[in-house]
Each structure stands twice: as structure tokens, then as C-alpha cells.
Enzyme design. Structure first.
Site, mmCIF file in Angstrom:
data_model
loop_
_atom_site.group_PDB
_atom_site.id
_atom_site.type_symbol
_atom_site.label_atom_id
_atom_site.label_comp_id
_atom_site.label_asym_id
_atom_site.label_seq_id
_atom_site.Cartn_x
_atom_site.Cartn_y
_atom_site.Cartn_z
ATOM 1 N N ASP A 306 1.020 -1.050 0.078
ATOM 2 C CA ASP A 306 0.029 -0.111 -0.137
ATOM 3 C C ASP A 306 0.627 1.104 -0.031
ATOM 4 O O ASP A 306 2.153 1.753 0.834
ATOM 5 C CB ASP A 306 -0.939 0.156 0.953
ATOM 6 C CG ASP A 306 -2.128 -0.845 1.237
ATOM 7 O OD1 ASP A 306 -2.551 -0.759 -0.011
ATOM 8 O OD2 ASP A 306 -2.337 -1.372 2.412
ATOM 9 N N GLU A 347 -1.807 17.798 6.754
ATOM 10 C CA GLU A 347 -1.230 19.048 5.238
ATOM 11 C C GLU A 347 -1.151 20.426 5.767
ATOM 12 O O GLU A 347 -0.605 20.827 5.899
ATOM 13 C CB GLU A 347 -2.701 19.000 4.984
ATOM 14 C CG GLU A 347 -2.359 17.438 3.831
ATOM 15 C CD GLU A 347 -4.280 17.470 3.399
ATOM 16 O OE1 GLU A 347 -4.632 17.790 2.978
ATOM 17 O OE2 GLU A 347 -4.479 16.145 2.983
ATOM 18 N N THR A 380 -18.036 23.363 1.117
ATOM 19 C CA THR A 380 -17.179 24.249 0.265
ATOM 20 C C THR A 380 -16.011 23.792 -0.113
ATOM 21 O O THR A 380 -15.287 24.236 -0.825
ATOM 22 C CB THR A 380 -16.886 25.451 1.137
ATOM 23 O OG1 THR A 380 -16.502 25.139 2.677
ATOM 24 C CG2 THR A 380 -18.581 25.853 2.274
#
Lengths: 683, 569
Positions: A306, A347, A380
């Protein structure tokens, strides 16, 4: 369970217990499973009878007595090797057993009502029962969470004390009997009957109780039986040929010749090698459900890995911020920083870190006054911050475009923006748009960061002839970029479980063996199809049942080491077999001249080791043959040194060490023993 | 040893290699069913034979069907030959008027020729009619060789096919071997032999007056046609009792080189064909390298021992440089005798051009050891290849584990079934050789055989059973083998050595052919390089050595050390 520390080969405790077991294993019924040692026992018994006869008739017994003793030592040493390998697993089994003590279960009367339950023994549970487990309870059996979420301490099984989250639905719904719920509650549907739970299987595995000979071990045993038969023919017929030559040979000496020639070394160590191989995996926190799986691991040609977590760090990280023409880099960086301040995702954090490190913009100690943070939402697909009139947003490229377009009715987008987005996408990264009010500031380049040492490891695997295949849900462009950066041989992009299964089948059709790991229920078919399927302990019950190994650490990277352990097991067997057979050459040169030198004195020239007397020569060979088993136990348990190089180099090295070594060592060993015997006046 | 001697040896090997490479390519085509130069001529004959026998070569057989077909075919061949020998007094072409062959001798001879052994307990020129030689022995010389080739090809197919169920059609393979390979070669080389002075006639013996005025009977007959296939098919049964030492069978140095070439060429070509058929010519070259290395070493050892002579010859005043010429033909010399001895036993031919019993003990041990190693260097036509591949399978199994994978050979996994069958096959030789030898060394019927006492006598017994079980057929001098005990037990040893070996070998083929052919990678144990060659050489020597070292120590080795000490037998 202190699985991470590699215990020394044997403690004194272990040795004591193994010594006792060595005698217990003398039972012919047990030994019959090991044909070579069984033959040794039978002929040892025969010589014992002759020894007793000589004792009664007053014949000299010093020589035959010593032969008898060493024949029995040969058998005992072989038993000892097996016992010591088993002993190492037993200690682990004992610690596992403490987790299996009879627990109480709160069995639900109706599956959908967790308020009505009756208390009973966990041993009375049946598959399909639903139980309630609350904070502080031991989970009574293996099962699947159908309702609730809880933090669970799985240290009893994995040795890792940090709690893990288990919840209904998804890929983390499996629970193991014997583990403890620390907080909250869950309803578990029992999937394994008492006595056949994961813990039970683990105990049986480490104890070696369920140990069956693996295919390769069976083949090797047949070879050893064949060699034993050949030497029986050679020895039995020798009595006839010797009689012709007037050099009649007595039975104890023929027996000594037979026992030194048959492959007692590998015969005595074979099961210890197998047990130790399983043990190495267990110490590595991997449970192999069968020895066959361990062997298959050594044969693997293709590894399905993976991408996330194995090849790359789990999360994408910001790599650069591309400012649009007319926007100062510092301005774009600051905007990116502000937009990410409250973003707790990996992130977001990586953007903050990048801005601080690359662009030297310090993170403000406190939140800017009047800042209203906008969290990311699936609708959004934007997040950001409003500071007064400033509205800063980052997010998916098209969402950012819409955000900018909303500000001003129609504005021609700068071509630089599209170019930057395109470039990032082509390099395998993810572009994030960055905008303030109606203006595009730039593009943040999020990147899958490939683990630093992974490329070298794949190169290593390639040298060993193993292909690596990256499996990812990314689109083909992204996948190709990461694949080339990581140096895998192939990749499956936008992989569905069906894709994986199809790939495995295609590889197998080409005659390749495939290994993979997985944790989700949808991985189960592929795990079952793969020759080596490693399920994550954190995965679902279905995945754990489909695989033939379970990794208790849930670390997919370990697949690579598992292959190494499998190879090491086979290498150890092969090396010791070669050593054992090569030994026979020296034994012939010790015994054959000793047998015939009285009748044909000229044959003394074959006594190349110039051993003292015929008796001492024969005795030395028998003693060497017994002692070498003890001497090789550490190697059998540890395994031969394993390095990741191509087959030809491994072979030439092992052939030199164990083949050539096997020819030379006994010449030296027998000579030393002979000198000792002569010095002590034993023969 | 002389330079010229070695030059001759190298020349013969060079000629063999030069011919074997193209012949191997041709054979690979024949067995793959492809078109060859001879197809236009032979295909109609081939089709006619299939139609006559009711055989459809396209309907291939599994290993069991193939093996049973072979066994039935060989049993029929035995029955035919046995009947011819028993009835030769009433059959035609019997100019000398020989009587029927005795039952035990007929049994021994029929078994001997059907198993490709050609052990001869009879003296050809004084026992057998032309009909027995031509319609009986020569036919079996072709068919037993073709049987060996067919089996080897079936075994090779087990490696070249992937996940298949059939290994070929036994009658098609035997027919093709005979028609396309053995017959054309025999035809051409027999004519060359005639041109070199070997007789080919249906007349009986010629009686003539010698220079001293005495009467001498010169036996003659269809010699060339029999000895061409005798050598090409590694049969070895001579027309005359003296075999290739007889001036009619082997008139001069040139014919001697030709017969050695004939022995080697088909088996060597088969190794080339093997490489082509498994799709990797390096595999064939590796096997060839093993063969070459061991065979040349054996030739060298034999040549060395014979050139060194014995202390007794030196004491008798003979020039030590002359070596040991006892039992050798002056027209061949030591080099060509040593080469012949090693080749005839490295193969399973068994023709002799010198008396092995008269070799020095160590020189005589060389052919004996070559037989005991399994006659795989390069071995009898077909039998040598499958014998070598069985040893290769075991070598790969033991050493292959050392690279950390389930061992594979030529892409096929070697597992319990293959190891079991390979061990069963390997057990045949020591059981038959050592078993019968040990019994013969103690019972009166056995002890009556050897013509000499001491270790030399033991060598004679050991050699006889080695030769029989190995399907070689050469003899170690003065053993009187034409007795009920030896006729029977040697025949049993021949049957065991041939058929008890073949059945497990074919079982391996059946198991392998069904397995998928695995792709090789850099993790695969390489079986084409020098490392594998060295490994296989080691396994062959150790496996063979471990089985027979004790027996050899009491036979030739004891004789050698005693000879050095001045004792003779």
C-alpha cells in the site's frame, strides 16, 4: 510479553528444562516422527544389548561401552535441540495464557438492546452471541463491534500498551478476546467459539503444539530418509564384502559407521530450525497461521505494498508555495500561514511548518485579533480565515476558483495559475488554491513524501529478485510520479479491491508468488488469494481471518522483513543439510581404514588423519557426530546470517561456508577428539 | 602419457562436439515435430508405421500411459528375442548350424539386449546364428536405444511444458528416434566401417591355411551393420566375443576413433537438444560442462594409471615408459584404450577394446566408478540424460534451499513428490550392485565366478553387478558368468537397473509436467553458471562416493595398495 527483546539463545532455566525434555522425548512413539534419529535410537538399543552381553560374559567393555554411551548422546542431543527450541516458545505461551483466564461475559438477551443482559462464563459463549463490554471489562472473545466505540488496551496480544480505538463499522471493528476495554462501551458479536480464538491459536502456535511439518520440511525429511536407506544398504552389504576379504566387522562398529554416515546432524536439528523460524516471526510480532505461510514468504516474487504508510508517510505535506505573478512570495506565504493557523489536519500543520522554515514567516504567538476561522467542510471544500475585511481561503482548486469568481463577476484567470496547477498535478502532487478576496495569490503544492530509505530497500528487494508493486487510490498520473520516485517496479492506480485481486491472480498465473498486506474487509478476498496475506491486527475480523499472517504491530512495512525471515528459514535448512552431507567424507576417512587395517594393513594409507588406533578413530567419528549437533544448536535457532543479495552470491557464500566448511571441519574435529582420546587412554 | 596420446583424445572429443551441436539441433526439431531435411523421405514411412500399428501420435499420453506403453513394448521385445534365441536352430540364416540357446542364457541375453545392457554371457561367433544376431540382437539394439531416447524426451517435456497433463506419445517417440535419428546414422557409419575393413556378409566362417600351415577358422557375418548401432545406441554387445578388440570389429586406429565417436555422439547431441527444448541452451551447456569435466578427468586418471605401469612390470625388466600394455591392443595403444574404457562406462555402452581386468587396479577402478556414478557422463542414449537430470534435481533441492527459496529447476518447483521419486530411483543402483555383490561374495555359487582371488576377485564380482545394474554390459575379465546363479542375478540386476529406475523417473515427469513453469528472477537459483557446474560435479562425486567407497576400498583400492607392497592375486 516482552516480544521486542531478542532473548539470548538459552537461559539456564531453559537448558535445565530442555535437558529433562530430551529424556522424555526418547519415547519411540515421539521419535518415530524423526526417522533419522529414530534409526539411531534403534541401533543404539541394539548396541546396548551387545554391551550388556559383553558385560555379563566378561569381555572387554571399555570400547563398546563408550560407543553405546555416545550413540545415546547423539539421540539425546537431537532431542535437546528440539526441546530448547520449544522451550523458548513456552515462556511466551505462559504469559499469553494469563490473559485467557476465565472471564465473565455480559451476554445480551436481544442483540439490539444493550440494557438487557445476563452474566455468564466466557466459555459458554457461542458464535453469533452479542455481548456488552464496558470500561474495565476484558473482552470475552474474538468478535466484531456492532455498536459503540471504545479505547482498548491490546497489550495482552500485541505487547503494545498504548490504547487503540475500536469502533463499529469501518476497518477497525475487530476485537480480540483477552484485551481490555479502557473507556466507553461496545457491543461485540462473537465470531470465534471459545478455544478457537485468536489468543488460543497464538498460544498453540508459540508452544509448537499445532506444529505440523511444512511441505518443504516433508520433502527434506524424505531426502534424509533416502540417504539413511542408502547408508543402511552400504553398511549392511559391507559385512558381506568384508567377510570375503577376511576383515569381518563386528556389529557395534558397523552401527558406529551407520550412525556417523546417516544425516543425524540435520535430522537432529530439522525441527528445531522450523520451530525457531516461527519463533523469530513471533518475536517480530507477526503471527503466522501456518508454517506453510512462512515458507511461502521466502518464495515470494511480488510484493503488493500500500502506498500510504508503507511507501509514503501517511499524509501529504506542503512542499512549496507558488506565488502568482505580481504577488510577493512573502505575501502568499503569509496568507497561506493565516489560512492554516486553525487547520489541525496534518496538511494544515505542514503548511505552517513550511512557511516558517522556508519563508521565514514566524507563526504569531496569539491569534490575530478579530480573526474568524472558517473550518473545512465537505460542501465548500475550503478553509481559511476572515480578519476584518480580509477573507483568505485555501482549498480545492475548483472551489478556490469559484470563491474568486464570486467576488468579481468575470475576470480572466491568470494563465500562471492553471500552469502551476497543471505542473503540480503532473508531478504527482496535489495543488491547493490560495486566494484573498477576489485575487488568486498562488498555489500550495501538497506532496506525498516518500520515506527516505524506501528506495534503497526496493533496490535491495530487486537484487533478491522480488518485484514491488505500489497499490494506491491515487489517479494514474499521481501514482506514476510517486512510483518512479520510490523506485517500485509497477503500480496499481485508482485501485479497487477487485483490481488488487485481479493483479494477484495475473501474477500467480505467470507462476509468481504474491505477498500483500491489508486491513479492511474489502481486502479480504485479495488477502485470501495472495500466497502470503498479512492482515493488520488493527484490521477487521474478516481481514484477519482471510490472511495467513497477522501483524500485531499493524505495520505494513514489515512485509519486507517477513520475506527475509522466510528466506532465512529455508537457508538454514539447506545450509545445515549441505554441512551434514559434506561431513560424511571425513568420517569415511576416519572409519574405513580403521575397519580394514587389521586384515589389509596396506589400507593404512587411507588413514590420512593418522588417527591413533582403529578404536580411537571410530570413537572419534562417533563423538564428533554427536557433539556437532550440540555445536550447531545456536546456529539452528538463530538462523544462518541473511543478507539481501541475489541468489548467486548467496549460494556461492553458503556453499563456501557450509559445503567446503562441512568438508574440512570434521577432519579437524575428529583429529582433535582422537588426540584427546589417545591422551586420556580411552581407546 | 604422451603428447600424441592426449592429441588423439582431444581430437576425438573435438569431433564429437563438432557433430553433436548440429545433430542436437536436428534432434530437437524431430522431437518437437518440426520439419527436417529428412522429413520428405521418412514422413511417408512414419505415417505407414502409425497406420499399421493403429497409433495416433497426436493423442498424447500422461506419464503413466507413456510408461505402461514403454513397458509393454519392451516386454514384447523380450518375448520376441527370447523366442528367436530358443528357436534359432530351426530358424533360417544359420550357416554354422548352431543349436538353440540354453534357457538361462537366452533369458539373460534377451534381458540384456532389451535393457540396453548387452552383457554377453555367450560368445557371439560360436553361439548365435546370423538370424539371431540380425533379427534378434540388432533389432533390440535399435529399439532399446530408441526407448531410452523416448523416455528422456518425455522427461525433458516435463520441464518444457507448463501445467500440462501429457508427456508425449511413447510409440511416436520411439518411432521417430529410430527412423529419424538412429537409422540414418547407423546406415552412414556402417558403410564407413565397411570401408575401413569391417566385414558385412551373410556367409559363414572362412577356413584358411596359415603361414605355418595350420588350419584357422575366421568367423564372419553381418558385422558392420550390427556394430554401427551397437555403438550409436550405446548397446555395446559385440558380434564377436572379443568385442571392439577384435580386428574385424575394430580393424585399425581410424575405426577405433570412429567407434568412440559413435558412442558419444547421440548422447552428447541429446544434451544439446535438451537445452534447445527447455528453451535455454545455457542449461544444456552446463550439463555438458559437468559431463566433460568429469569424463576428461576420468580419461586422464585411467591414462595416467596405465602409463605408470606397475612395479612388477618394471621389476621384470620392461621399460617403465611403456606403461601397462597387458590386455591392450598394440594398434590402439594406452591412450586410446584408456579413452575407450572411460567412454564406454561414462556412457552405458559396454563395448571394450581392451581387457579392463588387465588394467592396473586404479586404472580398472576408473571404469567401475564411472558405472557406479550412474553412467551419466554423458550416459547411455536417453538414460544418461534422465539419470543426470535426477541427480541435478537432488543437487538443486539441497543447494537450492541455501538461497532461501523452495528449490526450482528449469522453472519447476522441486517438492516432496519429486524428492521421493528421485530418492527411489537413486536407491536402485546401490541396492542392486551392493546387494547382489555382497551375497555373491559369501555364497559358494557366487564365489565360483571370479577367476582370481583376493581383492581382484571382489572387483570382478563388483564390476559384474555394476555393469549389469548400470545397463553397461562390459565385463571385468575372467568372471565365469555363464552359470545359473550369475545368469539369473545379473539379469535381475539389469531389469532393476533399467525399469525400477525408469518408473519413478517417469513419475517425476508426470508430477513436473503438471506444474506451472515459473519465471526466473535474480532470486532464482541459477542452474547454468560455473557455480552450478561445480555443485553438480560435487554432488555426483559425493553421492556416488559415499555409496561405493567402502566396497571400492576392499576391491581395487586394496589391490592397489597391496600391489605397491608387492602382493598380487
Amino acid at each position: 510479553m516482552s516480544t521486542k527483546t531478542v532473548a539470548s539463545v538459552a537461559s539456564s532455566d531453559l537448558i535445565g528444562r530442555a535437558a529433562i525434555d530430551a529424556f522424555k522425548k526418547l519415547s519411540p512413539k515421539t521419535l518415530a516422527k524423526n526417522p533419522v534419529i529414530f534409526v539411531t535410537e534403534v541401533v543404539a538399543a541394539l548396541v546396548t544389548l551387545l554391551f550388556v552381553r559383553d558385560l555379563m560374559t566378561g569381555n572387554p567393555v571399555l570400547f563398546i561401552g563408550q560407543i553405546t554411551a555416545w550413540l545415546w548422546f547423539t539421540v539425546l542431543f537431537a532431542n535437546f535441540a528440539e526441546a530448547i527450541a520449544e522451550g523458548r516458545g513456552r515462556a511466551q505461551a505462559d504469559s499469553l495464557r494469563t490473559a485467557r483466564t476465565d472471564t465473565l461475559a455480559k451476554r445480551l438477551l436481544r442483540a439490539d438492546d444493550r440494557t438487557l443482559w445476563s452474566k455468564g462464563s466466557a466459555l459458554d459463549l457461542a458464535v453469533g452471541d452479542h455481548v456488552l463490554v464496558e470500561a474495565g471489562d476484558l473482552i470475552p472473545g474474538d468478535g466484531e463491534i456492532v455498536e459503540g466505540i471504545a479505547s482498548v488496551n491490546e497489550a495482552a496480544v500485541t505487547g503494545e500498551s498504548a490504547p487503540v480505538i475500536r469502533e463499529a463499522g469501518g476497518d477497525r471493528s475487530g476485537v480480540t478476546g483477552g484485551t481490555t476495554v479502557l473507556s466507553d462501551w461496545i457491543v461485540v458479536r462473537i465470531t470465534a467459539a471459545p478455544g478457537s480464538s485468536f489468543l488460543d491459536r497464538m498460544i498453540a502456535l508459540v508452544e509448537g503444539a499445532e506444529r505440523q511439518k511444512t511441505p518443504n520440511e516433508i520433502a527434506l525429511t524424505i531426502l534424509l530418509v533416502g540417504l539413511t536407506l542408502i547408508f543402511m544398504i552400504a553398511v549392511v552389504t559391507l559385512s558381506g564384502l568384508a567377510a570375503y576379504s577376511g576383515a569381518a566387522v563386528s556389529v557395534p562398529i558397523l552401527v558406529a559407521l551407520l550412525v556417523t554416515l546417516i544425516p543425524t546432524t540435520i535430522g537432529g536439528l530439522l525441527s528445531a530450525i522450523g520451530i525457531a523460524g516461527m519463533d523469530r516471526l513471533i518475536r517480530f510480532n507477526v503471527m503466522a497461521m501456518s508454517g506453510r505461510a512462512v515458507e511461502a514468504a521466502g518464495d515470494v516474487d511480488t510484493l503488493l505494498l500500500d502506498k500510504t504508510g508503507t511507501i509514503t508517510f501517511g499524509n501529504r505535506m506542503a512542499a512549496e508555495i507558488i506565488a502568482m505573478p505580481g504577488v510577493a512570495e512573502a505575501v502568499a506565504a503569509e496568507a497561506a500561514l493565516l489560512a492554516s493557523l486553525s487547520d489541525d489536519t496534518a496538511e494544515g500543520k505542514s503548511i505552517v511548518k513550511l512557511v516558517a522554515e522556508r519563508y521565514g514567516v514566524a507563526t504569531p504567538g496569539t491569534r490575530p485579533d478579530g480573526a474568524a476561522f472558517i473550518d473545512f467542510s465537505a460542501a465548500t471544500r475550503l478553509s481559511g480565515v476572515d480578519i476584518g475585511a480580509r477573507r483568505i481561503r485555501k482549498g480545492a482548486v475548483d472551489a478556490v476558483r469559484r470563491f474568486v469568481a464570486k467576488g468579481r463577476a468575470s475576470v480572466a484567470e491568470q494563465p500562471a495559475f492553471a500552469q502551476a496547477v497543471e505542473r503540480i498535478a503532473r508531478s504527482g502532487g496535489t495543488p491547493l488554491g490560495l486566494a484573498e478576496d477576489g485575487r488568486l495569490l498562488g498555489v500550495i503544492h501538497l506532496k506525498d513524501v516518500v520515506k527516505p530509505d524506501i528506495k534503497a530497500r526496493f533496490a535491495e528487494l530487486r537484487r533478491m529478485g522480488i518485484r514491488t508493486v505500489m497499490v494506491t487510490g491515487d489517479n494514474p498520473v499521481t501514482a506514476a510520479a510517486i512510483a518512479s520516485e520510490a523506485g517500485v517496479d509497477d503500480f496499481i492506480a485508482e485501485a479497487t479491491p477487485q483490481d488488487k485481486l485481479a493483479y494477484i491472480r495475473a501474477e500467480q498465473a505467470k507462476g509468481r508468488l504474491v505477498a500483500m498486506c491489508g486491513d479492511g474487509t474489502n481486502d479480504a478476498p485479495a488477502l485470501a488469494q495472495a500466497d502470503v496475506g498479512v492482515a493488520m491486527q488493527s484490521g477487521t475480523q474478516a481481514a484477519r481471518e482471510a490472511g495467513n499472517m497477522v501483524d500485531l504491530d499493524s505495520d505494513p512495512t514489515k512485509l519486507i522483513e517477513i520475506v527475509g525471515i522466510g528466506k532465512q528459514l529455508l537457508m538454514t535448512r539447506g545450509s545445515l543439510t549441505t554441512f551434514s552431507i559434506a561431513n560424511d567424507v571425513a568420517k569415511y576417512f576416519a572409519i574405513i581404514p580403521a575397519l580394514f587395517v587389521t586384515a589389509i594393513p596396506e589400507l593404512g594409507v587411507l588413514n590420512v588423519m593418522s588417527l591413533a588406533t582403529p578404536e580411537s578413530a571410530i570413537l572419534s567419528a562417533v563423538i564428533f557426530n554427536a557433539l556437532i549437533i550440540i555445536g550447531l544448536i545456536p546456529l539452528a535457532l538463530r538462523g544462518v546470517p541473511y543478507r539481501a543479495v541475489d541468489a548467486a552470491s548467496v549460494l556461492s557464500r553458503n556453499l563456501a561456508v557450509y559445503g567446503l566448511g562441512g568438508l574440512i571441519v570434521p577432519f579437524v574435529g575428529i583429529k582433535i577428539i582422537d588426540m584427546t582420546i589417545a591422551a586420556l587412554g580411552l581407546a | 602419457m604422451t603428447f600424441v596420446g592426449w592429441l588423439q583424445i582431444v581430437l576425438v572429443f573435438g569431433l564429437v562436439l563438432a557433430a553433436a551441436a548440429p545433430l542436437g539441433a536436428y534432434m530437437a526439431k524431430v522431437y518437437a515435430g518440426e520439419r527436417t531435411v529428412l522429413t520428405p523421405v521418412l514422413a511417408p514411412a512414419e505415417r505407414l508405421l502409425y497406420r499399421a500399428a493403429g497409433v495416433d501420435p497426436a493423442r498424447e499420453q500422461g506419464w503413466l500411459g507413456y510408461t505402461l506403453g514403454m513397458l509393454v513394448f519392451n516386454a514384447a521385445g523380450f518375448a520376441l528375442l527370447f523366442s528367436i534365441l530358443r528357436l534359432q536352430d530351426i530358424l533360417p540364416l544359420n550357416p554354422q548350424g548352431f543349436g538353440a540357446v540354453a534357457p538361462d542364457l537366452a533369458f539373460n541375453t534377451a534381458v540384456s539386449f532389451v535393457t540396453n545392457t548387452n552383457w554377453q554371457n555367450y560368445s557371439g561367433e560360436s553361439t548365435l546364428s546370423h538370424f539371431s544376431q540380425m533379427a534378434g540382437l540388432t533389432v533390440q539394439n535399435f529399439l532399446s536405444a530408441a526407448t531410452g531416447l523416448a523416455l528422456a524426451i518425455a522427461f525433458v517435456r516435463a520441464f518444457s511444458r507448463s501445467g500440462a497433463t501429457t508427456v508425449g506419445h511413447v510409440f511416436a517417440d520411439i518411432t521417430r528416434s529410430t527412423l529419424y535419428i538412429l537409422l540414418p546414422l547407423a546406415l552412414v557409419t556402417a558403410l564407413v566401417q565397411v570401408s575401413l575393413g569391417t566385414p558385412q556378409t551373410l556367409d559363414g566362417s572362412v577356413v584358411l591355411t596359415t603361414l605355418e600351415g595350420g588350419q584357422q577358422t575366421l568367423a564372419m557375418g553381418p558385422v558392420a551393420s550390427q556394430i554401427a548401432i551397437k555403438q550409436l545406441g550405446t548397446n555395446g554387445g559385440g558380434f564377436f566375443n572379443a568385442n571392439a578388440a577384435h580386428p574385424f570389429e575394430n580393424p585399425n586406429a581410424l575405426s577405433n576413433m570412429l567407434t568412440i565417436w559413435q558412442m558419444l555422439v547421440v548422447s552428447t547431441a541429446l544434451v544439446f537438444a535438451f537445452g534447445r527444448l527447455v528453451g535455454d541452451r545455457r542449461q544444456g551447456r552446463a550439463i555438458l560442462a559437468v559431463t566433460g569435466l568429469l569424463l576428461v578427468t576420468a580419461v586422464g586418471l585411467c591414462y595416467l594409471a596405465e602409463s605408470a605401469g606397475t612395479p612388477m612390470l618394471a621389476a621384470a625388466g620392461l621399460d617403465p615408459a611403456g606403461g601397462n600394455m597387458e590386455g591392450k591392443e598394440v594398434r590402439f595403444g594406452i591412450a586410446m584404450s584408456a579413452l575407450f574404457a572411460a567412454v564406454t562406462t561414462g556412457l552405458s555402452d559396454g563395448a571394450v577394446n581392451a581387457m579392463h581386468a588387465s588394467f592396473t587396479p586404479l586404472g580398472g577402478m576408473v571404469p567401475m566408478v564411472l558405472i557406479q556414478l550412474g553412467e551419466i557422463l554423458p550416459g547411455g542414449v536417453g538414460s544418461g540424460l534422465y539419470g543426470m537430470l535426477v541427480v541435478a534435481i537432488l543437487a538443486v533441492f539441497v543447494a537450492g534451499l541455501m538461497v532461501g527459496r523452495t528449490p526450482e529447476y528449469l522453472g519447476k518447483k522441486i517438492e516432496a513428490k519429486e524428492v521421493k521419486m528421485a530418492m527411489l530411483a537413486i536407491l536402485v543402483l546401490p541396492t542392486a550392485i551392493l546387494g547382489f555383490s555382497a551375497v555373491s561374495a559369501v555364497i559358494p555359487a557366487g564365489l565360483a565366478g571370479p577367476g582370481n582371488g583376493g581383492p581382484h576377485g571382489l572387483s570382478e564380482i563388483l564390476y559384474a553387478y555394476s555393469s549389469a545394474a548400470g545397463n553397461n554390459g562390459s565385463a571385468f575379465g575372467s568372471l565365469s558368468g555363464n552359470t545359473p546363479w550369475y545368469n539369473t542375478t545379473l539379469a535381475l540386476a539389469m531389469l532393476l537397473g533399467r525399469f525400477a529406475f525408469i518408473v519413478p523417473v517417469m513419475a517425476i515427469a508426470g508430477s513436473l509436467v503438471a506444474k506451472p513453469k515459473l519465471a526466473a528472477s535474480s532470486g532464482t537459483f541459477p542452474t547454468h553458471g560455473p557455480l552450478f557446474v561445480g555443485l553438480l560435479v560435487g554432488i555426483i562425486l559425493i553421492l556416488g562416493g559415499l555409496q561405493f567407497f567402502p566396497a571400492l576400498a576392499l576391491g581395487p583400492i586394496a589391490e592397489h595398495v597391496q600391489m605397491q607392497a608387492g602382493a598380487l592375486y
